[in-house]
Design an enzyme around this catalytic site. Sequence first.
Site, PDB file in Angstrom:
ATOM      1  N   SER A   1      14.959  22.871 -15.845  1.00  0.00           N
ATOM      2  CA  SER A   1      13.765  23.700 -15.976  1.00  0.00           C
ATOM      3  C   SER A   1      14.181  25.050 -16.535  1.00  0.00           C
ATOM      4  O   SER A   1      15.282  25.534 -16.250  1.00  0.00           O
ATOM      5  CB  SER A   1      13.136  23.877 -14.590  1.00  0.00           C
ATOM      6  OG  SER A   1      12.397  25.077 -14.531  1.00  0.00           O
TER       7      SER A   1
ATOM      8  N   HIS B   1       0.841  -1.209   0.000  1.00  0.00           N
ATOM      9  CA  HIS B   1       0.000   0.000   0.000  1.00  0.00           C
ATOM     10  C   HIS B   1       0.876   1.259   0.000  1.00  0.00           C
ATOM     11  O   HIS B   1       0.466   2.294   0.515  1.00  0.00           O
ATOM     12  CB  HIS B   1      -0.958   0.036   1.199  1.00  0.00           C
ATOM     13  CG  HIS B   1      -1.741  -1.223   1.360  1.00  0.00           C
ATOM     14  ND1 HIS B   1      -3.011  -1.399   0.864  1.00  0.00           N
ATOM     15  CD2 HIS B   1      -1.407  -2.406   1.939  1.00  0.00           C
ATOM     16  CE1 HIS B   1      -3.438  -2.625   1.148  1.00  0.00           C
ATOM     17  NE2 HIS B   1      -2.481  -3.263   1.792  1.00  0.00           N
TER      18      HIS B   1
ATOM     19  N   LYS C   1      16.442  22.830 -10.669  1.00  0.00           N
ATOM     20  CA  LYS C   1      15.766  21.589 -11.059  1.00  0.00           C
ATOM     21  C   LYS C   1      16.629  20.619 -11.856  1.00  0.00           C
ATOM     22  O   LYS C   1      17.385  21.005 -12.738  1.00  0.00           O
ATOM     23  CB  LYS C   1      14.528  21.923 -11.892  1.00  0.00           C
ATOM     24  CG  LYS C   1      13.443  22.573 -11.085  1.00  0.00           C
ATOM     25  CD  LYS C   1      12.725  21.589 -10.198  1.00  0.00           C
ATOM     26  CE  LYS C   1      11.451  21.150 -10.856  1.00  0.00           C
ATOM     27  NZ  LYS C   1      10.816  20.088 -10.117  1.00  0.00           N
TER      28      LYS C   1
ATOM     29  N   GLU D   1      10.009   9.683 -16.818  1.00  0.00           N
ATOM     30  CA  GLU D   1       8.608  10.057 -16.999  1.00  0.00           C
ATOM     31  C   GLU D   1       8.137   9.651 -18.392  1.00  0.00           C
ATOM     32  O   GLU D   1       7.039   9.119 -18.573  1.00  0.00           O
ATOM     33  CB  GLU D   1       8.435  11.569 -16.792  1.00  0.00           C
ATOM     34  CG  GLU D   1       8.695  11.984 -15.346  1.00  0.00           C
ATOM     35  CD  GLU D   1       8.936  13.480 -15.202  1.00  0.00           C
ATOM     36  OE1 GLU D   1       8.348  14.260 -15.964  1.00  0.00           O
ATOM     37  OE2 GLU D   1       9.729  13.861 -14.337  1.00  0.00           O
TER      38      GLU D   1
END
Length: 460
Positions: A278, A156, A284, A291
């Site tokens: 970024s 979980h 960043k 992704e």
Amino acid sequence: MAKLWAKGYDLDKLIEEFTVGVDYRLDREIAVADCMGSVAHARMLETIGILTPGERGALEDELRRYAVEAVEGKFRISRDEEDCHSAIENRLTAALGETGKKIHTGRSRNDQVLTALRLVERSFLLHWVDAMVSLVRCLSDFAERERYSPMPGRTHLQPAMPSSVGLWAAAYSGRLVDQLVVADAVYALIDRSPLGSAAGYGVPLPIDRELTARLMGFSEVHTNVIAAANSRGELDAWLLSLLDHTGLILSRFAEDIILFSLPEFGFFSLPPELCSGSSIMPQKRNPDALELMRARSATLSGYASQVGSVVRSLPGGYNRDLQETKEPVLRGMRGGLLMVRVAERIVARLAVDRDRLAAAFTPEIFATDAAFELVAKGASFRDAYREVAQRLDELSDRDPVQMLKRRTHAGTATHHDFDAALGRAMSLSERFDERRERVRRAVVDLLGDELPVYLARDPT
Ligand code: ARG
């Protein structure tokens, strides 16, 4: 240039644009294979007396030249020619006159495209298997290095029980090897020659399908002509399903790394050269590759269902709908192969922070272990469970590595053969060695050189 089926009228331009779509551009990716199939076909036509040795030789020389052009991205197919099959025949006829007009004897564009796609898919699978074995090797090495790097096991998504980075990585390599089992079967289905099935009903000529199959390095003939014709799209969907399932595994792998690389976890980190920045936030370092691995896996899944959907309601025999399966197949192969290669790059450079991992072991994660300690002293499991549950705040810190070492049964960090997955992968890949050699010899024999049949380019 004329269409092969031209009969003295011009096709309406809108209908032409709609029916050809981007097929004429996609076909640049299968033109090498089409030349290879045509050389095999020409040799067979010579043996049954349709072509003279001189005619066959002239066709072969031309076809080999076009194959080289196609590899170099220079083979041109115009929209009004519709596809590579027409473009190649038009070129042959322009160059050789009557001889060029004989090449289509005993075949149809339907079995031609089917054959070309199988040749491309076969070569693709050989590349893909290599990339998968290489990824499995990289993951197995990583797993062995991190065998006892403790990592909280989760259910979980909550901390559950002690586990290790090694087990986590080896679980992925084992699941990837399962895909090689499937790849073996998919390859066997693809490794059959459909050439000679023509429009799906054979031809009233004594063509030698065994010979063309052997020349192209297929292990057998896809005998039933209707079954061969109807396999278009169905076998492609199998191939895409294989890539889709592999993508599913790699997507979950990517998600794990994204999650456990968050500053809040800090278990893993990627070097800057594998991250993007970024445009506004100077600090960043984003895991864009991971992704996109997630997203591309969804895209792959879409391709697999797209092809299945196109063929699902088709009546038997060739239908032009089948052309619509080509783009997802070509795109799926490219995306599927890139994903495997990117995954390997990431595993090879993934840094593991053992201190952060150890710090994540809060006492509750040893609760189940504590219950089993009471069981070892004679308590029933349920009583031990309740006793620990009532005194959770008394749980003490333990050494996670020692706790891992207490797991002595098969499949745990202590008793896990991290090379087993690699061993399985290697023995599955050995089954492809003979296939690879047979394909290599056929390519050299028919095209005169070791040309790539799967071009691994972005289609269109
Ligand atoms: N471009 C077509 C395809 O991919 C080639 C076969 C065309 N056959 C036909 N009967 N129109 O399916």
